[in-house]
Enzyme design. Structure first.
Site, PDB file in Angstrom:
ATOM      1  CB  CYS A   2       4.178 -43.151 -78.975  1.00 54.80           C
ATOM      2  SG  CYS A   2       4.642 -41.461 -79.404  1.00 54.80           S
ATOM      3  NE  ARG A  31       7.011 -48.470 -77.703  1.00 53.17           N
ATOM      4  CZ  ARG A  31       7.824 -49.147 -78.514  1.00 53.17           C
ATOM      5  NH1 ARG A  31       8.420 -50.233 -78.072  1.00 53.17           N
ATOM      6  NH2 ARG A  31       8.049 -48.735 -79.736  1.00 53.17           N
ATOM      7  CD1 TRP A  81       9.826 -39.379 -74.648  1.00 56.30           C
ATOM      8  CD2 TRP A  81      10.325 -39.108 -76.805  1.00 56.30           C
ATOM      9  NE1 TRP A  81      11.086 -38.836 -74.724  1.00 56.30           N
ATOM     10  CE2 TRP A  81      11.422 -38.649 -76.029  1.00 56.30           C
ATOM     11  CE3 TRP A  81      10.421 -39.023 -78.194  1.00 56.30           C
ATOM     12  CZ2 TRP A  81      12.591 -38.139 -76.596  1.00 56.30           C
ATOM     13  CZ3 TRP A  81      11.579 -38.505 -78.758  1.00 56.30           C
ATOM     14  CH2 TRP A  81      12.645 -38.081 -77.965  1.00 56.30           C
ATOM     15  CG  ASN A 107       5.658 -45.116 -82.299  1.00 53.21           C
ATOM     16  OD1 ASN A 107       6.284 -44.112 -82.015  1.00 53.21           O
ATOM     17  ND2 ASN A 107       6.181 -46.338 -82.238  1.00 53.21           N
ATOM     18  N   GLY A 108       5.658 -42.358 -84.375  1.00 50.72           N
ATOM     19  CA  GLY A 108       6.567 -42.015 -85.462  1.00 50.72           C
ATOM     20  C   GLY A 108       6.477 -40.552 -85.844  1.00 50.72           C
ATOM     21  CD  GLU A 498      26.011 -48.108 -70.289  1.00 51.67           C
ATOM     22  OE1 GLU A 498      24.923 -48.422 -69.770  1.00 51.67           O
ATOM     23  OE2 GLU A 498      26.083 -47.456 -71.371  1.00 51.67           O
ATOM     24  CE  LYS A 502      22.560 -47.358 -68.207  1.00 51.21           C
ATOM     25  NZ  LYS A 502      22.736 -46.718 -69.510  1.00 51.21           N
ATOM     26  CD  GLU A 505      21.042 -43.315 -70.402  1.00 48.43           C
ATOM     27  OE1 GLU A 505      20.540 -43.620 -71.498  1.00 48.43           O
ATOM     28  OE2 GLU A 505      21.473 -44.177 -69.597  1.00 48.43           O
ATOM     29  CG  HIS A 521      46.904 -36.450 -75.140  1.00 47.53           C
ATOM     30  ND1 HIS A 521      48.006 -36.090 -75.884  1.00 47.53           N
ATOM     31  CD2 HIS A 521      47.161 -37.703 -74.680  1.00 47.53           C
ATOM     32  CE1 HIS A 521      48.882 -37.070 -75.884  1.00 47.53           C
ATOM     33  NE2 HIS A 521      48.396 -38.075 -75.158  1.00 47.53           N
ATOM     34  CE  LYS A 624      14.509 -50.141 -72.247  1.00 46.86           C
ATOM     35  NZ  LYS A 624      15.735 -50.071 -71.442  1.00 46.86           N
TER      36      LYS A 624
END
Length: 629
Positions: A2, A31, A81, A107-108, A498, A502, A505, A521, A624
């Protein structure tokens, strides 16, 4: 996860507290953006004034425009969040004490909230939300009233310290009390908090973006410390009330405009186009008068560095892929083994750590909880820790023995772009520093690579100048694809991972990245007509065998009807023959090629998301800074 902001000014009520909170939340919304809220206090108020709304910050702004809040002297603000309780008006922060005189933001995750809630319910307390934060709010109200009964006057600072000693988990808490309308108090444990130092006003924030528009002077708040700010004073103590006199102060080296879009349609677009600058800035100031590489903050002796016989990189997500690039470079230059561990798995597998092990913790925010806990475990086992981080004053660099800061500037979009290339550059610098200290390379060899690194910003710029239209056209062709495969070898493998991440995401497309040699394989079973396969093709110069094997892989998937997109060196005739679409890169050394290869993949994911109408800066379900395990 948050975003939190607090403000304390003079004793004359005005609109500044709300202004600071709303502007700060605008910069912190990356955030978390499930809901937002503010709480204000001023002399003469019988209750704190609270307003909160589910959804984006704009919802709160609209509500305040319809029904303004009163002027105030202090304020706190929160953008959420969700980790505890679904996103809703009721679950949004701030939460208030039972008597409505205290408001808190958090936050947490408070791990013992269920037990505390049961204890409070047995005393008659009633809860309206499903959050752990409301438990802390009710508990703080109870403790604050107990202190008034004991002393005859309110002491919110002492009340918060007592509550902090009762909580387990990870938390940063800010609180205001209408009975003390000149102060904002805060406490932190395993969650970020920083002070902004102004003139006649002071600030609190989960990071400096909360207040950088008002002051660049900041002060760190350490683990298990509490802070009380007023317009003219900042007091820091531990949770037992013992004064802390050695809080580190620092100057923020970017301004508020760096956290704005600057005319770009999205922060992600802006930040991708800042890739060259991020690389260049991360290289600045790294050399002493003799031309030797230096780190930012080092509490490790050269003799200790010389004895290092193993490196373990701990990181999560994008940062872990930067660590994989580091493995290839450091093992080649320094000739010591490098392991790359997902931080959330690291301490649960009983890793082998010795005083001769260097643990490298990579985190953009410096607050990634899994990485922080891995760092602490490594230090408990006697290993030294070096942090690669983009945020001054964050927990991970503070708790490390050495730091390499990536000077990428604030990264607002949730999906990391410029911070990734800056992390790779920092990892290269670490490898060359170790080669310098351990003598595994000649000085002229190190300087030659450094000169090549200094050329990389202009090579990234070439991709941005010459490949953007090509990438956008490919995205239009592929916008309706249901899945993608990304393949790479050597340093192209982490780039493939990566690129796949992306696309997951921000375009919400099922995507998998593989080492290209794994194709036979299993993964080749997924390839049928029209399946998009993105391949990172290494240069044929000096690595012709590797190049040929990757080209062979393209032929194999092409034979099964795949639509192939290649990232390859300009003018590669084999790629032109077999790939349907090519994102070209300029000629560059193989070990440094991830810095350019990832750029078209960043653009491709962004274009795909935009074509689908998604918010590229704030993808669903993501935040984030992941400050919980």
């Amino acid at each position: 996860m948050c975003g939190i902001v607090g403000y304390a000014g003079g004793m004359t009520a005005c609109g500044k507290p709300l202004e600071v909170c709303m502007q700060g939340l605008g910069r912190l919304e990356y955030r978390g953006y499930d809901s937002a809220g503010v709480a204000l206090a001023a002399p003469g108020m019988d209750l704190v004034a609270v307003r909160k709304k589910a959804g984006r910050l704009d919802n709160l702004k609209a509500d305040l425009a319809r029904s303004p809040l009163p002027d105030a002297t202090v304020g706190i603000g929160h953008t959420r969040w969700a980790t505890n309780g679904e996103p809703s008006d009721t679950n949004a922060h701030p939460h208030v004490s039972a008597d409505g005189k205290i408001a808190i933001i958090h936050n947490g995750i408070i791990e013992n909230a269920s037990k505390l809630k049961m204890d409070l319910q047995s005393e008659g307390y009633v809860f309206s939300s499903g959050t752990d934060t409301e438990v802390a709010a009710k508990l703080l109200g109870k403790v604050a009233n107990t202190i008034i009964e004991e002393t005859g006057k309110p002491d919110l600072f002492e009340a918060l310290r007592r509550v902090a000693r009762m909580l387990t988990g990870a938390f940063t808490i800010l609180a205001v009390d209408c009975r003390q309308p000149d102060i904002v108090v805060g406490a932190r444990h395993d969650s970020p908090l920083v002070v902004g130092l102004g003139k006649g006003e002071n600030f609190l924030g989960s990071d400096v973006a909360a207040f950088v528009a008002y002051t660049k002077q900041a002060m760190e708040i350490g683990q298990d410390q509490a802070v009380c700010i007023s317009g003219d004073q900042v007091i820091v103590t531990d949770f037992n009330g013992n004064p802390v006199k050695d809080s580190k102060r620092f100057t923020v080296d970017w301004d508020a405009s760096a956290a704005e879009k600057g005319g770009w349609p999205s922060f992600m677009d802006k930040e991708i186009h800042e890739d060259p600058e991020a690389v260049a800035n991360t290289l600045l100031g790294r050399f002493d008068d003799q031309g030797d590489i230096v780190l930012d903050e080092v509490h490790i002796g050269l003799d200790v560095f010389r004895q290092i016989d193993k490196i373990i990189v701990v990181a999560c997500g994008t940062a872990s892929y930067a660590g994989m690039v580091a493995k290839y470079a450091i093992e080649h230059w320094v000739r010591i083994p490098v392991e790359v561990e997902l931080a959330h798995e690291f301490r649960y597998r009983d890793p082998i750590l010795t005083p001769r092990t260097l643990v490298v913790a990579i985190s953009q925010s410096g607050e990634t909880m899994d990485t922080l806990m891995a760092l602490r475990h490594a230090r408990e086992q006697g290993s030294r820790v070096l942090a690669i981080c983009n945020t001054q004053g964050a927990s991970i660099p503070r708790e490390s023995d050495a730091v390499l800061y990536t000077h990428a500037g604030p990264e607002i979009a949730v999906a990391s772009t410029k911070a990734f290339v800056a992390q790779i550059v920092a990892a290269y610098l670490l490898g060359l520093y170790l080669a310098q200290v351990k003598g595994t390379m000649y000085r002229d060899e190190i300087r030659h690579i450094l000169e090549q690194l200094k050329d990389m910003p202009q090579k990234i710029q070439w991709v941005l100048d010459n490949q953007t239209g090509n990438v956008e056209q490919a995205a239009k062709q592929m916008v309706n694809a249901h899945s993608f495969l990304f393949l790479g070898r050597h340093v192209g493998y982490p780039v493939a991972l990566e690129g796949a991440l992306k696309l997951k995401e921000i375009a919400y497309t099922f995507t998998e990245g593989f080492a290209a040699g794994e194709l036979k394989h299993g993964p080749i079973a997924l390839v049928d007509a029209g399946e998009p396969v993105v391949v990172i093709v290494p240069s044929a110069r000096g690595r012709n065998i590797l190049h040929n094997k990757v080209i062979s892989g393209i032929e194999e998937v092409k034979a099964r009807g795949a639509f192939t997109i290649a990232v390859a060196e300009l003018g590669d005739p084999d790629v032109e023959q077999y790939a349907d679409v090519v994102f070209w890169r300029p000629v560059c050394p193989t070990l440094l090629s991830p810095l350019v290869d990832v750029v078209p993949l960043q653009l491709f994911a962004m274009d795909m998301a935009m074509l689908k109408g998604y918010d590229v800066d704030k993808p669903r379900n993501l935040a984030k800074s992941v400050t919980v395990e």
